[in-house]
Write a protein that holds these residues in place. Structure first.
Motif, PDB file in Angstrom:
ATOM      1  N   PRO A   1       0.821  -1.221   0.000  1.00  0.00           N
ATOM      2  CA  PRO A   1       0.000   0.000   0.000  1.00  0.00           C
ATOM      3  C   PRO A   1       0.854   1.269   0.000  1.00  0.00           C
ATOM      4  O   PRO A   1       0.483   2.263  -0.635  1.00  0.00           O
ATOM      5  N   LEU A   2       1.990   1.219   0.690  1.00  0.00           N
ATOM      6  CA  LEU A   2       2.895   2.365   0.671  1.00  0.00           C
ATOM      7  C   LEU A   2       3.397   2.629  -0.747  1.00  0.00           C
ATOM      8  O   LEU A   2       3.497   3.775  -1.184  1.00  0.00           O
ATOM      9  N   CYS A   3       3.732   1.546  -1.461  1.00  0.00           N
ATOM     10  CA  CYS A   3       4.199   1.686  -2.844  1.00  0.00           C
ATOM     11  C   CYS A   3       3.140   2.353  -3.709  1.00  0.00           C
ATOM     12  O   CYS A   3       3.434   3.308  -4.445  1.00  0.00           O
ATOM     13  N   ILE A   4       1.921   1.833  -3.644  1.00  0.00           N
ATOM     14  CA  ILE A   4       0.841   2.369  -4.483  1.00  0.00           C
ATOM     15  C   ILE A   4       0.620   3.848  -4.184  1.00  0.00           C
ATOM     16  O   ILE A   4       0.376   4.654  -5.093  1.00  0.00           O
ATOM     17  N   TYR A   5       0.734   4.225  -2.899  1.00  0.00           N
ATOM     18  CA  TYR A   5       0.510   5.619  -2.525  1.00  0.00           C
ATOM     19  C   TYR A   5       1.624   6.524  -3.058  1.00  0.00           C
ATOM     20  O   TYR A   5       1.358   7.532  -3.719  1.00  0.00           O
TER      21      TYR A   5
END
Length: 497
Positions: A331-335
């Motif tokens: 999720p950090l990557c996508i954000y």
């Protein structure tokens, strides 16, 4: 219309693409089990050695294992001077991955994604059963090499297919789902190992899921992007119309722009191959930097994961934790990678530097530290950060290469990645020199790769390139990058209004 316009008509991520991508993504569970297999079936239980009667060279030793563990170590007595064979089996798997990337990447660019993927998956299942029934260590070691060979090939093609089945705006999501499912596969393998502890039964159970995924993959179509890049426009239109029909979007009038043979990468394969990565001025620098980034990601990622069984506590729980700790990274990557102030480049470099910093901090923590801040928790933090960087590297690399040479570029980068994987099983054994030596290696690798990654161009909101001609010269690439930033600025201004 061009491909991106066609995907707008077909549906960038319609129900049919969702099912196709789901099959490819879930295959990562099987691949994760094969990658982590040696961690549990190669575990060394505690043992004692008793000296029996005899003098000099005739003196015999009795080895007694004090733990109720069934592994290749207990079956073939891989201890003392034979202990290196466990790490060797792990390295042979990664050596197979390296060769698989070299062979299967360019091969799938030449003959197609689908036949290479299905053939590789079929033979990986066959060789996986050879591992489970291996009568000797030598057969076991060769089978791990062959499983790695197939795993390396299909892993690369599988990732590319998840990108090429959907519209460009969904590339980050499908790439992230692929890495996330691999992490879930590691955790599931830890749970599977807890319930199935005889090593042959565990190897068989881990391999059997591949049969199911092979059957599900038979119905997958060829990549329309690959077909279009090779000048097979009519076949690409047929695949896109089929996708549109299954998505419930009529696309009878879907007609793609015809591209000449030169722009299609030369149908006979000339002009678009591994050699272009060396002679093309834009691709040369990108490839050199990406190769080192992938090497560092692999070394730190697999080095920390394969060392999980050596940490204190239950080896099954440790393996599961080293898989589950990756999940917050995605999720950090996508954000971050979709924010204009971070993007692909800065996010990847930052996560690599943070992974290196976490490994550096472990060298200052005593082994008997508290439960909250100890070597294991910092190692898990480093695993989380490098997992995020590794995931971004996959997505970022696929965007930096044109379609006609994308698999070759990913193949060369993955080849460098596998060199790190080959070395990774031996890095935890460097504790014999000094307890902090493994983490020092991981620290230096992460920090140096993070700094080098800043030399790459940003691809967020940039144009998609299908051929080498579209890639252009270094000056042209900088112009395209500038246009991407201007487009983002205009978009922000319009949203503000």
């Amino acid at each position: 219309m061009d491909l991106e316009e066609a995907f707008q008509v077909v549906g960038e991520f319609g129900p049919y693409q969702q099912r196709a991508v789901a099959v490819l993504v879930l295959t990562q569970v099987y691949m994760a089990c094969q990658s982590m297999l040696i961690v549990l079936i190669g575990s060394t239980p505690k043992y004692r050695i008793e000296q029996l009667d005899g003098v000099g060279s005739s003196q015999r030793e009795l080895v007694t294992f004090t733990e109720d563990t069934d592994s290749i170590v207990t079956e073939w007595f891989l201890i003392k001077h034979q202990a290196y064979k466990v790490s060797l089996a792990g390295s042979l798997f990664f050596a197979g991955l390296l060769v698989g990337n070299i062979v299967f990447g360019p091969l799938s660019d030449r003959i197609g994604r689908r036949p290479v993927y299905l053939t590789g998956l079929f033979f990986e299942v066959i060789f996986g059963y050879v591992t489970a029934f291996a009568p000797s260590y030598e057969v076991f070691a060769v089978s791990r090499l062959l499983v790695g060979l197939m795993n390396g090939g299909i892993g690369l093609v599988c990732f590319v297919l998840t990108q090429e089945y959907v519209g460009k705006s969904y590339w980050a999501m499908t790439g992230t789902l692929t890495s996330m499912t691999f992490a879930v596969g590691i955790a599931l393998f830890g749970a599977l190992g807890y319930f199935i502890q005889p090593w042959r039964n565990l190897a068989m159970a881990s391999n059997s899921s591949g049969v199911l995924f092979l059957l599900l993959s038979v119905t997958l179509p060829e990549s329309p992007r690959w077909l279009y890049s090779k000048g097979q426009t009519q076949r690409a239109e047929e695949v896109l119309r089929y996708m549109a029909l299954r998505n419930g979007n009529p696309a009878n009038n879907l007609v793609l722009k015809r591209v000449c043979a030169a722009k299609a990468g030369n149908r006979d394969g000339r002009g678009a191959g591994v050699l272009q990565l060396v002679i093309h001025p834009v691709l040369r620098l990108r490839t050199m930097v990406l190769m080192y980034v992938w090497y560092a990601c692999s070394l730190v990622y697999y080095g920390l994961t394969l060392g999980a069984s050596e940490m204190s506590g239950s080896r099954y729980m440790n393996v599961a934790m080293y898989g589950l700790v990756e999940l917050p990274a995605y999720p950090l990557c996508i954000y971050f990678i979709n924010k204009h102030w971070a993007g692909r480049r800065k996010s990847m470099a930052s996560f690599l530097c943070l992974a290196g910093s976490a490994c550096l901090c472990t060298t200052f923590i005593p082994e008997n530290a508290g439960a909250l801040l100890n070597v294991t928790s910092l190692a898990l933090l480093g695993k989380l950060m490098v997992s995020a960087a590794f995931n971004i590297a996959y997505v970022y690399t696929s965007e930096l290469y044109p379609t006609v040479i994308r698999n070759a570029g990913l193949g060369v980068c993955s080849m460098s990645c596998r060199v790190g994987g080959i070395l990774a099983p031996f890095v935890p054994s460097m504790r014999a020199l000094h307890t902090s030596m493994p983490f020092t290696v991981f620290c230096l690798s992460g920090l140096s790769a993070g700094c080098l990654g800043l030399l790459l161009p940003e691809t967020l909101n940039g144009p998609t390139t299908d051929t080498l001609e579209e890639l252009g010269s270094p000056i042209h690439s900088r112009v395209l990058e500038s246009k991407a930033h201007l487009y983002e600025d205009d978009k922000l201004k319009s949203n503000h209004k």
